[in-house]
Design an enzyme around this catalytic site. Structure first.
Site, PDB file in Angstrom:
ATOM      1  N   MET A 167     -12.085   3.867  -4.204  1.00 30.17           N
ATOM      2  CA  MET A 167     -12.313   2.802  -3.176  1.00 30.17           C
ATOM      3  C   MET A 167     -11.001   2.206  -2.476  1.00 30.17           C
ATOM      4  O   MET A 167     -10.903   0.976  -2.449  1.00 30.17           O
ATOM      5  CB  MET A 167     -13.233   1.855  -3.567  1.00 30.17           C
ATOM      6  CG  MET A 167     -14.574   2.528  -4.265  1.00 30.17           C
ATOM      7  SD  MET A 167     -15.557   3.425  -2.932  1.00 30.17           S
ATOM      8  CE  MET A 167     -16.446   2.069  -2.204  1.00 30.17           C
ATOM      9  N   ARG A 190       0.836  -1.228   0.244  1.00 32.44           N
ATOM     10  CA  ARG A 190       0.082  -0.055   0.073  1.00 32.44           C
ATOM     11  C   ARG A 190       0.783   1.198  -0.100  1.00 32.44           C
ATOM     12  O   ARG A 190       0.771   2.166  -0.798  1.00 32.44           O
ATOM     13  CB  ARG A 190      -0.769   0.076   1.280  1.00 32.44           C
ATOM     14  CG  ARG A 190      -1.976   0.851   1.341  1.00 32.44           C
ATOM     15  CD  ARG A 190      -2.906   0.654   2.519  1.00 32.44           C
ATOM     16  NE  ARG A 190      -3.710  -0.552   2.231  1.00 32.44           N
ATOM     17  CZ  ARG A 190      -4.781  -0.826   1.514  1.00 32.44           C
ATOM     18  NH1 ARG A 190      -5.259   0.469   0.768  1.00 32.44           N
ATOM     19  NH2 ARG A 190      -5.726  -1.821   1.669  1.00 32.44           N
ATOM     20  N   ASP A 235     -12.695   7.847   7.217  1.00 30.94           N
ATOM     21  CA  ASP A 235     -13.950   8.596   7.227  1.00 30.94           C
ATOM     22  C   ASP A 235     -14.182   9.479   8.452  1.00 30.94           C
ATOM     23  O   ASP A 235     -15.413   9.560   9.040  1.00 30.94           O
ATOM     24  CB  ASP A 235     -15.021   7.564   7.049  1.00 30.94           C
ATOM     25  CG  ASP A 235     -14.901   6.776   5.758  1.00 30.94           C
ATOM     26  OD1 ASP A 235     -14.451   7.351   4.826  1.00 30.94           O
ATOM     27  OD2 ASP A 235     -15.383   5.570   5.689  1.00 30.94           O
ATOM     28  N   HIS A 253     -18.641  10.565   1.324  1.00 32.68           N
ATOM     29  CA  HIS A 253     -18.961   9.473   1.730  1.00 32.68           C
ATOM     30  C   HIS A 253     -20.498   9.209   1.947  1.00 32.68           C
ATOM     31  O   HIS A 253     -21.067  10.049   2.455  1.00 32.68           O
ATOM     32  CB  HIS A 253     -18.157   9.313   3.124  1.00 32.68           C
ATOM     33  CG  HIS A 253     -18.492   7.946   3.949  1.00 32.68           C
ATOM     34  ND1 HIS A 253     -18.031   6.627   3.540  1.00 32.68           N
ATOM     35  CD2 HIS A 253     -19.580   7.591   4.778  1.00 32.68           C
ATOM     36  CE1 HIS A 253     -18.412   5.800   4.241  1.00 32.68           C
ATOM     37  NE2 HIS A 253     -19.215   6.276   4.975  1.00 32.68           N
TER      38      HIS A 253
END
Ligand code: GAR
Length: 209
Positions: free
Chosen positions: A87, A62, A142, A106
């Site tokens: 995503m 990542r 989020d 979101h």
């Protein structure tokens, strides 16, 4: 003129709404996807916008992917990076690099229902109201300062699909609004709260606030 780079992973309807809003003082410098077959990329290319894809599958970690993505994004000298249905969970290094100029849409009224399957979870929780949130991105998923939210009623016969469709129509309003507010320089962040230099929200009659 402020440069905006939009990241998508699929359909790209929020990206389309943003492009079609033609916000004064803003230009879409590029639309980038982690999936070469994202439908939104073809639409953006057909509008004459710069597009690029960078597959996460080509990177061992990542961290490596996000470093390559940052390098690609930065070739467009962005003032603002917009996650419009992108995503992927982003590394802290990526979030720090774009701190204060990275926003996400979101499909829930945050802080409720972070993560995935937001509409199904809102139905199962018995919510009477659902919606969407545009927020500044911080390393915690989020959770960053909220710029704008839009709400819709949950109806008795709703399925996750019908609720998603009703929320999506509001997403297409709030995302351009948040970007316009950012571009006009009217947003400031203090702690976890976003303030508008001129607060023009009508407190008596708004579902988009
Ligand atoms: C939108 O509903 C957006 O809120 C959601 O993905 C959809 C993308 O649709 N984003 C997330 O769930 C991010 N966690 P689109 O590609 O048509 O804009």
């Amino acid at each position: 003129m402020k440069n905006i780079v939009i990241l998508i992973s699929g359909r790209g309807s929020n990206m389309q709404a943003l492009v079609q809003a033609a916000i004064p003082g803003a230009q879409v410098a590029a639309v980038i996807s982690n999936r070469a077959d994202a439908a939104g990329l073809a639409w953006a290319a057909a509008q004459g916008l710069a597009t690029a894809s960078l597959s996460h599958r080509d990177y061992p970690s990542r961290e490596d992917y996000d470093a390559a993505l940052m390098a690609l994004i930065d070739t467009y000298a962005p003032d603002l990076v917009v996650l419009a249905g992108f995503m992927r969970i982003l590394t802290p290094a990526f979030c720090r690099h774009y701190q204060g100029r990275l926003i996400n849409i979101h499909p829930s009224l945050l802080p409720a229902f972070t993560g995935l399957d937001t509409h199904q979870r809102a139905l199962e929780a018995g919510c009477r109201v659902a919606g969407c949130t545009v927020h500044f991105v911080t390393p915690e998923l989020d959770c960053g300062p909220v710029i704008v939210q839009g709400a819709v009623p949950v109806l008795d016969h709703d399925t996750a699909a019908t609720l998603a469709e009703r929320v999506l129509a509001v997403e297409h309003q709030v995302l351009p609004q948040a970007v316009a507010d950012f571009v006009s320089g009217s947003l400031s962040i203090r702690g976890n709260r976003v303030y508008r230099v001129e607060n023009t929200v009508d407190a008596t009659a708004q579902l988009i606030i």
